[in-house]
Design a protein around this motif. Structure first.
Motif, mmCIF file in Angstrom:
data_model
loop_
_atom_site.group_PDB
_atom_site.id
_atom_site.type_symbol
_atom_site.label_atom_id
_atom_site.label_comp_id
_atom_site.label_asym_id
_atom_site.label_seq_id
_atom_site.Cartn_x
_atom_site.Cartn_y
_atom_site.Cartn_z
ATOM 1 N N SER A 83 6.580 3.609 -1.220
ATOM 2 C CA SER A 83 5.689 4.390 -2.070
ATOM 3 C C SER A 83 5.637 3.798 -3.460
ATOM 4 O O SER A 83 6.557 3.113 -3.882
ATOM 5 N N CYS A 84 4.546 4.061 -4.172
ATOM 6 C CA CYS A 84 4.445 3.571 -5.533
ATOM 7 C C CYS A 84 5.389 4.379 -6.421
ATOM 8 O O CYS A 84 5.869 5.451 -6.044
ATOM 9 N N GLN A 85 5.643 3.856 -7.600
ATOM 10 C CA GLN A 85 6.590 4.470 -8.516
ATOM 11 C C GLN A 85 6.234 5.933 -8.791
ATOM 12 O O GLN A 85 7.091 6.810 -8.828
ATOM 13 N N ARG A 86 4.936 6.165 -8.976
ATOM 14 C CA ARG A 86 4.493 7.519 -9.321
ATOM 15 C C ARG A 86 4.826 8.489 -8.192
ATOM 16 O O ARG A 86 5.348 9.575 -8.417
ATOM 17 N N CYS A 87 4.537 8.067 -6.941
ATOM 18 C CA CYS A 87 4.797 8.952 -5.803
ATOM 19 C C CYS A 87 6.287 9.139 -5.580
ATOM 20 O O CYS A 87 6.713 10.194 -5.132
ATOM 21 N N VAL A 88 7.072 8.104 -5.894
ATOM 22 C CA VAL A 88 8.519 8.232 -5.762
ATOM 23 C C VAL A 88 9.022 9.320 -6.700
ATOM 24 O O VAL A 88 9.815 10.179 -6.320
ATOM 25 N N VAL A 140 0.867 -1.171 0.000
ATOM 26 C CA VAL A 140 0.000 0.000 0.000
ATOM 27 C C VAL A 140 0.904 1.221 0.000
ATOM 28 O O VAL A 140 1.724 1.391 0.896
ATOM 29 N N CYS A 141 0.752 2.051 -1.032
ATOM 30 C CA CYS A 141 1.615 3.224 -1.141
ATOM 31 C C CYS A 141 1.431 4.133 0.072
ATOM 32 O O CYS A 141 0.312 4.464 0.441
ATOM 33 N N ASP A 142 2.544 4.521 0.691
ATOM 34 C CA ASP A 142 2.488 5.396 1.867
ATOM 35 C C ASP A 142 1.907 6.758 1.532
ATOM 36 O O ASP A 142 1.341 7.440 2.385
ATOM 37 N N SER A 143 2.054 7.172 0.286
ATOM 38 C CA SER A 143 1.621 8.524 -0.084
ATOM 39 C C SER A 143 0.199 8.566 -0.634
ATOM 40 O O SER A 143 -0.603 9.387 -0.231
ATOM 41 N N CYS A 144 -0.120 7.671 -1.589
ATOM 42 C CA CYS A 144 -1.426 7.768 -2.243
ATOM 43 C C CYS A 144 -2.339 6.586 -1.939
ATOM 44 O O CYS A 144 -3.498 6.587 -2.317
ATOM 45 N N GLY A 145 -1.820 5.574 -1.250
ATOM 46 C CA GLY A 145 -2.671 4.459 -0.859
ATOM 47 C C GLY A 145 -2.913 3.420 -1.944
ATOM 48 O O GLY A 145 -3.703 2.499 -1.753
HETATM 49 ZN ZN LIG Z 1 1.513 6.438 -4.531
#
Ligand SMILES: [Zn+2]
Ligand SMILES: [Zn+2]
Length: 141
Positions: free
Chosen positions: A68-73, A50-55
């Motif tokens: 975090s997911c790739q996008r949030c990274v 589960v992405c820490d930033s966007c879930g």
């Molecule tokens: Zn994310």
């Protein structure tokens, strides 16, 4: 973060001690239920990240999990390293040319008038400031 789920892992000489530290016991080669959050960092067991930033949830191997997911990274990296995009000093429009501080219309408006480095030179060359002032007049008389 890793979603807490129960998965099965097989105890082997390398991980047995590690899992024992979480209170899991079993014989060598035995399959035991463990929480995904207790898996070794190099585990290839599939977990839900589960992405820490966007879930955003994504199923992947434990060893591939990044908080975090790739996008949030990428977003985070851009925030950390990216310079703020230059904007026009006068109208806040984003600039495409990074060597200027104003957009083209504002720049053009700015250099008109007294901000123009050549402003006034024309006037200075007229009249008494002109070293040739008066000469022509005399010549012409
Ligand atoms: Zn994310
Ligand atoms: Zn502008």
């Amino acid at each position: 973060m890793i979603k807490e789920e129960i998965v099965q892992i097989r105890l082997n000489p390398a991980n047995r001690k590690y899992y024992a530290s979480f209170g899991y016991t079993g014989e060598m080669g035995e399959f035991i239920d463990v929480l995904t959050t207790h898996l070794t960092k190099s585990s290839e067991t599939m977990v839900t990240r589960v992405c820490d930033s966007c879930g955003e949830e994504k199923v992947m191997q434990r060893k591939s999990v990044f908080p975090s997911c790739q996008r949030c990274v990428v977003i985070a990296q851009n925030k950390a390293t990216g310079k703020p995009k230059p904007t026009c000093k006068d109208c806040d429009k984003q600039l495409t040319n990074h060597n200027t501080i104003r957009c083209k219309p504002c720049h053009n408006a700015f250099i008109v008038g007294e901000n123009n480095p050549n402003f006034g030179n024309g006037d200075k060359m007229k009249g008494e400031n002109n070293p040739n002032f008066g000469k022509r007049g005399k010549d012409c008389e």
